[in-house]
Design an enzyme around this catalytic site. Structure first.
Site, PDB file in Angstrom:
ATOM      1  N   CYS A   1       0.853  -1.188   0.000  1.00  0.00           N
ATOM      2  CA  CYS A   1       0.000   0.000   0.000  1.00  0.00           C
ATOM      3  C   CYS A   1       0.890   1.240   0.000  1.00  0.00           C
ATOM      4  O   CYS A   1       2.112   1.150   0.069  1.00  0.00           O
ATOM      5  CB  CYS A   1      -0.938   0.016   1.215  1.00  0.00           C
ATOM      6  SG  CYS A   1      -0.053   0.119   2.786  1.00  0.00           S
TER       7      CYS A   1
ATOM      8  N   CYS B   1       3.510   1.689   2.679  1.00  0.00           N
ATOM      9  CA  CYS B   1       4.765   0.937   2.493  1.00  0.00           C
ATOM     10  C   CYS B   1       5.811   1.824   1.822  1.00  0.00           C
ATOM     11  O   CYS B   1       6.981   1.854   2.218  1.00  0.00           O
ATOM     12  CB  CYS B   1       4.531  -0.305   1.629  1.00  0.00           C
ATOM     13  SG  CYS B   1       3.586  -1.612   2.429  1.00  0.00           S
TER      14      CYS B   1
ATOM     15  N   ASP C   1      -4.325  20.778 -24.612  1.00  0.00           N
ATOM     16  CA  ASP C   1      -3.599  20.643 -25.870  1.00  0.00           C
ATOM     17  C   ASP C   1      -4.535  21.107 -26.985  1.00  0.00           C
ATOM     18  O   ASP C   1      -5.761  21.077 -26.828  1.00  0.00           O
ATOM     19  CB  ASP C   1      -3.194  19.179 -26.083  1.00  0.00           C
ATOM     20  CG  ASP C   1      -2.621  18.934 -27.464  1.00  0.00           C
ATOM     21  OD1 ASP C   1      -1.665  19.630 -27.827  1.00  0.00           O
ATOM     22  OD2 ASP C   1      -3.148  18.056 -28.171  1.00  0.00           O
TER      23      ASP C   1
ATOM     24  N   ASP D   1      -4.202  14.337 -26.079  1.00  0.00           N
ATOM     25  CA  ASP D   1      -4.520  13.082 -26.774  1.00  0.00           C
ATOM     26  C   ASP D   1      -3.342  12.471 -27.510  1.00  0.00           C
ATOM     27  O   ASP D   1      -3.447  11.360 -28.022  1.00  0.00           O
ATOM     28  CB  ASP D   1      -5.652  13.319 -27.782  1.00  0.00           C
ATOM     29  CG  ASP D   1      -5.159  14.021 -29.038  1.00  0.00           C
ATOM     30  OD1 ASP D   1      -4.325  14.953 -28.912  1.00  0.00           O
ATOM     31  OD2 ASP D   1      -5.582  13.640 -30.137  1.00  0.00           O
TER      32      ASP D   1
ATOM     33  N   ASP E   1       1.835  14.546 -25.743  1.00  0.00           N
ATOM     34  CA  ASP E   1       1.187  15.019 -24.512  1.00  0.00           C
ATOM     35  C   ASP E   1       1.499  14.131 -23.315  1.00  0.00           C
ATOM     36  O   ASP E   1       1.228  14.515 -22.174  1.00  0.00           O
ATOM     37  CB  ASP E   1      -0.336  15.073 -24.700  1.00  0.00           C
ATOM     38  CG  ASP E   1      -0.755  16.020 -25.807  1.00  0.00           C
ATOM     39  OD1 ASP E   1      -0.113  17.066 -25.951  1.00  0.00           O
ATOM     40  OD2 ASP E   1      -1.713  15.696 -26.541  1.00  0.00           O
TER      41      ASP E   1
END
Length: 737
Positions: free
Chosen positions: A12, A15, A425, A625, A629
């Protein structure tokens, strides 16, 4: 010295935090950053004070494993093996969990119970629970280790609660066969111990699967580079592996092939598709002396170029490195359940022990003290804490999916509420991403617009250039039939020439017409005006005179301006990020109702712009997209990717807009905020139930009422806590977005 280590065994976020703290404590370690998401530790240290072997020992002593191999494929296989192991654990846990649930709960929920005695029923529950606990034994090893190290994690919560329920139930089982008349009304809690482990197994499987996607993004980036290159030596062509290419090598690239490394064109000219690197949809015309970039696609003609950057020096390699560094950073806040568990588990254990001692000192029997001790542990069992996050996340992601929005990470849920800046973008995000015919202009009194289009359509029908295809597509919509074209010739990077009815025509760039001495003076202002608006201009001419122009542009997606207005009303600052020049960028931003612009931005600069905004204290969401990017999506606090984009952008983004509708940006943030609100409510109520229940279970009401809370009632209270958390999560489905 800087070193990056691949680490396995983190269960987790706490940790990662504890490992980071222990590394930072070591003398000679300047900086340590441990990522639970990517399972990597980035460490800066003084070799004179601390050796790498000492750092590795610290990691191993804490119960984590270092993967020595730097081979990405081997690391990926190791992760696949871990995912398979988690899946098998889930399947086996569920297989034994279902009959356990039926045995314990059938009569309570109105189902016909098994025709067996109470003793047999309890024994069967004991066997099934023991098997489930054995399958998930690593939780107990981790939980106990973390308790010994005084740094409890979520496993410690699960381990404490399930063992308390299990051993109390085991004691009841033993007593049942010794003196059944004394414990006829006692209840066992085997199902509490077993079923919570089934939920935990599901959570760990989904967690492992999600973490693997960050590495897939990097693998796909690496896959953009071809494995081989065709080099020319002594006038002979030969294929060699990409890692053997050296600076100064002459490389030939044929139409349709990827460019293997960065370089400068020596021979030829061609149109090159750089969209995967620059994000711009229109292919770039390249000629002798121009630079080409690894991973881009040569489209129209053969070129020969000289390698200038190879290996880790290429722009593509730089993008890969940027993505890897950005996604290796931890989420800005730890998971709430882990933060609570850090103090909650040891506190409950101390309270339980102190409770038993106090009642013994007050002269009560051992059974009385043991009852209070077990009641405290059972009422504090972290079932509700374990359910608080996954149930709300499941509902939130379900609501998102119904609205065409995929929410992938807890980071998205944690940070959406704080987002005050969104960077968009341009190409493929606020625009369609493909050039379309925008306008047809006739500059000849004797020709109509439709005649200009038909001439252009006839010439462009012979070409495979993307701009030619846009003109052809437009002509086909108008149901045009092409003229016959003779003496057709394509001039790479410039345009076309051909004869229609024995008349010679030129169509293409401004440079093509200048080279052929076409008179442009009177029309130059018109051409430049459209170019300054961000449009691509195709010029049609004959006999040294211009006949007409066809302009192409990347159009805005629907409702872009309305979306930006809505975000502005919510006090979210919006930026446009593009590789276009200032004039073009401003023109597009004005149409989109975006006030602030970053123009002429190269791919490796996008993440830097995000960093600068973050340094000003902004919580930044990036919407994009393209491959270019990916670094910015990874660097941003909240990455939002369009599903129409590249796989890399989708893998790197934490929220995916399935419908590619920009209205869903605001909706995604609203859903994420709502989900986080529910998680906090769940954790609050789970904690409140425990806070109120623990003193009652410890016997706080006994002096006043003479009643000591039994483990049975404690179990019911624990169950009610879990039910309330689940019901609160289920109420989310009535919310409309």
């Amino acid at each position: 010295m800087k070193k990056q280590l691949n680490i396995q065994g983190m269960h987790c976020q706490s940790c990662a935090v504890n490992l980071e703290k222990n590394l930072k404590k070591e003398k000679g370690v300047w900086e340590a950053s441990v990522s639970f998401a990517t399972e990597k530790a980035n460490i800066q240290f003084d070799e004179g004070e601390v050796g790498l072997d000492k750092i590795e020992k610290i990691i191993n002593d804490l119960g984590f494993k270092i993967i020595k191999s730097r081979n990405r494929k081997k690391i990926a296989k190791s992760r696949e093996a871990l995912l398979k192991k988690q899946r098998n654990k889930l399947l086996v846990s569920a297989l034994f969990g279902l009959p356990l649930f039926y045995l314990a709960m059938a009569k309570m929920i109105g189902l016909p119970g098994l025709d067996v005695s109470q003793g047999v029923n309890i024994v069967l529950q004991f066997v099934l629970t023991t098997i489930i606990m054995g399958v998930n034994y690593e939780i107990y090893i981790s939980g106990i280790k973390k308790l010994i190290q005084r740094s409890p994690n979520m496993d410690s919560l699960v381990e404490t609660g399930t063992l308390a329920a299990y051993f109390y139930s085991l004691a009841v089982l033993v007593m049942f066969f010794i003196k059944p008349e004394l414990i006829a009304n006692e209840h066992v809690y085997f199902e509490s111990a077993g079923l919570i482990l089934v939920f935990i197994a599901l959570g760990k499987y989904l967690e492992t699967k999600t973490k693997g996607k960050t590495t897939k993004a990097l693998e796909k980036l690496i896959g953009l580079q071809p494995k081989e290159a065709t080099i020319i030596k002594n006038k002979k062509q030969s294929k060699i592996l990409i890692e053997n290419v050296k600076k100064g090598d002459s490389i030939v690239v044929f139409p349709g092939e990827k460019i293997p490394v960065d370089g400068v064109i020596q021979v030829g000219a061609s149109a090159v598709d750089e969209s995967m690197i620059t994000g711009e949809s229109v292919p770039v015309n390249k000629k002798t002396g121009d630079h080409v970039i690894a991973g881009t696609i040569n489209q129209t003609s053969q070129i020969i170029f000289k390698a200038s950057k190879v290996g880790e020096e290429t722009m593509l390699a730089g993008i890969i490195k940027t993505v890897e560094e950005a996604i290796s950073k931890r989420a800005p806040i730890q998971l709430l359940a882990d933060r609570i568990s850090y103090y909650f588990v040891p506190s409950v254990m101390v309270i339980a022990v102190v409770t038993a001692i106090i009642w013994l000192l007050l002269g009560h029997s051992f059974v009385f003290a043991l009852t209070a001790f077990v009641s405290v542990l059972i009422i504090a069992c972290p079932c509700s804490l374990g359910l608080a996050t996954p149930t709300a996340v499941m509902m939130g992601t379900g609501i998102g999916a119904k609205n065409g929005i995929l929410i992938k990470s807890s980071k998205a849920l944690e940070l959406a509420k704080k987002v005050d800046t969104i960077v968009f973008d341009k190409t493929g995000t606020i625009t369609a991403g493909k050039p379309r015919v925008n306008k047809i202009l006739s500059l000849d009194k004797n020709l109509s617009q439709s005649e200009i289009l038909k001439l252009a359509f006839s010439l462009e029908s012979r070409s495979n250039h993307p701009l030619a295809k846009a003109v052809v597509k437009y002509g086909q919509k108008k149901r045009l039939s092409p003229f016959t074209v003779d003496d057709f010739k394509e001039i790479p990077g410039l345009g076309l020439k051909g004869k229609i009815n024995k008349t010679k025509y030129l169509i293409g760039t401004l440079e093509l017409h200048r080279k052929n001495n076409v008179e442009l003076k009177d029309n130059l202002k018109i051409i430049k005006k459209h170019e300054n608006q961000g449009k691509t201009v195709i010029i049609l001419s004959k006999a040294k005179s211009v006949l007409g122009l066809i302009t192409l542009a990347d159009t805005l997606k629907r409702n872009v301006a309305q979306v930006m207005d809505k975000l502005a009303k919510e006090d979210i600052e919006v930026f446009l990020l593009t590789g276009d020049n200032e004039k073009v960028a401003r023109s597009i931003a004005q149409k989109a109702n975006i006030k602030k612009v970053f123009s002429k931005i190269l791919p490796n600069q996008k993440a830097e712009k995000i960093k600068k905004l973050q340094k000003k204290g902004k919580t930044v969401a990036m919407v994009g997209d393209g491959i270019n990017d990916a670094p910015a999506l990874a660097q941003s606090d909240l990455g939002i990717a369009m599903s129409s984009g590249t796989d890399i952008a989708i893998e790197t983004g934490e929220i995916i807009l399935i419908k590619n509708d920009l209205e869903d940006v605001a909706k995604a943030i609203d859903i994420s905020k709502f989900t986080l609100k529910k998680i906090k409510q769940n954790l609050f109520w789970a904690f409140v139930y425990n806070s109120i229940g623990i003193p009652i279970a410890a016997g706080a009401l006994y002096p006043l009422t003479g009643i000591l809370l039994s483990p049975t009632i404690a179990g019911l209270a624990m169950a009610f806590s879990s039910v309330s958390v689940v019901l609160n999560s289920l109420s989310m489905k009535y919310k409309r977005f």
